[in-house]
Design a protein around this motif. Structure first.
Motif, PDB file in Angstrom:
ATOM      1  N   SER A 174       0.637  -1.438  -0.359  1.00  0.00           N
ATOM      2  CA  SER A 174       0.263   0.256  -0.171  1.00  0.00           C
ATOM      3  C   SER A 174       1.247   0.969   0.332  1.00  0.00           C
ATOM      4  CB  SER A 174      -1.003  -0.060   1.203  1.00  0.00           C
ATOM      5  OG  SER A 174      -0.558   0.467   2.263  1.00  0.00           O
ATOM      6  N   GLY A 175       1.896   1.343   0.130  1.00  0.00           N
ATOM      7  CA  GLY A 175       3.175   2.244   0.362  1.00  0.00           C
ATOM      8  C   GLY A 175       3.292   2.895   1.842  1.00  0.00           C
ATOM      9  N   GLN A 176       2.547   2.185   2.375  1.00  0.00           N
ATOM     10  CA  GLN A 176       2.654   3.269   3.991  1.00  0.00           C
ATOM     11  C   GLN A 176       4.212   2.471   5.000  1.00  0.00           C
ATOM     12  OE1 GLN A 176      -0.748   1.283   5.956  1.00  0.00           O
ATOM     13  NE2 GLN A 176      -1.946   2.143   4.846  1.00  0.00           N
ATOM     14  N   THR A 177       4.229   1.744   4.100  1.00  0.00           N
ATOM     15  CA  THR A 177       5.434   0.844   4.720  1.00  0.00           C
ATOM     16  C   THR A 177       6.954   1.024   3.733  1.00  0.00           C
ATOM     17  OG1 THR A 177       5.060   0.267   6.060  1.00  0.00           O
ATOM     18  CG2 THR A 177       7.139   0.285   6.809  1.00  0.00           C
ATOM     19  N   VAL A 178       8.241   0.949   3.445  1.00  0.00           N
ATOM     20  CA  VAL A 178       8.635   1.071   2.759  1.00  0.00           C
ATOM     21  C   VAL A 178       9.873  -0.195   3.045  1.00  0.00           C
ATOM     22  CG1 VAL A 178      11.221   2.151   1.103  1.00  0.00           C
ATOM     23  CG2 VAL A 178       9.446   3.293   1.983  1.00  0.00           C
ATOM     24  N   PRO A 179       9.934  -1.507   2.283  1.00  0.00           N
ATOM     25  CA  PRO A 179      10.717  -2.534   3.446  1.00  0.00           C
ATOM     26  C   PRO A 179      12.568  -1.993   3.457  1.00  0.00           C
ATOM     27  CG  PRO A 179       9.420  -2.873   1.092  1.00  0.00           C
ATOM     28  CD  PRO A 179       9.669  -1.850   1.327  1.00  0.00           C
ATOM     29  N   ARG A 180      12.730  -2.841   4.193  1.00  0.00           N
ATOM     30  CA  ARG A 180      13.962  -2.191   4.518  1.00  0.00           C
ATOM     31  C   ARG A 180      15.003  -3.067   3.671  1.00  0.00           C
ATOM     32  NH1 ARG A 180      15.670  -1.408  10.259  1.00  0.00           N
ATOM     33  NH2 ARG A 180      13.738  -0.267  11.449  1.00  0.00           N
ATOM     34  N   LEU A 181      16.052  -3.198   3.439  1.00  0.00           N
ATOM     35  CA  LEU A 181      17.265  -3.884   2.957  1.00  0.00           C
ATOM     36  C   LEU A 181      17.445  -5.605   2.458  1.00  0.00           C
ATOM     37  CD1 LEU A 181      19.283  -3.328   0.040  1.00  0.00           C
ATOM     38  CD2 LEU A 181      20.992  -3.590   1.874  1.00  0.00           C
ATOM     39  N   LYS A 182      17.227  -6.323   3.770  1.00  0.00           N
ATOM     40  CA  LYS A 182      16.948  -7.120   3.821  1.00  0.00           C
ATOM     41  C   LYS A 182      15.319  -7.891   3.485  1.00  0.00           C
ATOM     42  CE  LYS A 182      17.730 -10.397   7.581  1.00  0.00           C
ATOM     43  NZ  LYS A 182      17.813 -11.099   9.178  1.00  0.00           N
ATOM     44  N   ALA A 183      14.170  -6.930   3.526  1.00  0.00           N
ATOM     45  CA  ALA A 183      13.196  -7.645   3.382  1.00  0.00           C
ATOM     46  C   ALA A 183      13.238  -7.489   1.198  1.00  0.00           C
ATOM     47  CB  ALA A 183      11.962  -6.747   3.687  1.00  0.00           C
TER      48      ALA A 183
END
Length: 66
Positions: free
Chosen positions: A36-45
């Motif tokens: 949904s674009g509410q959170t940006v995944p971290r590099l590991k994800a």
């Protein structure tokens, strides 16, 4: 946006959010926030997602061409 690309890849591979979340080891709510674009995944994800969908990080993060 990465959120749209994640949804596109998931739908192309006929996966459910619960399947992807289980692969990442996160909740469905967390993965839903990625799409949904509410959170940006971290590099590991991001690396785990690229591996899961068998695409490069560049392809995963590619912005939609207009």
């Amino acid at each position: 946006m990465i959120s749209l690309r994640l949804q596109q890849l998931r739908e192309q591979q006929h996966k459910r959010q619960v399947d992807v979340a289980a692969h990442l080891g996160c909740s469905v709510k967390t993965y839903s926030r990625y799409e949904s674009g509410q959170t940006v995944p971290r590099l590991k994800a991001l690396i785990a997602l690229a591996d899961y969908y068998q695409v490069s990080l560049d392809d995963l993060c590619e912005q939609e061409k207009q």
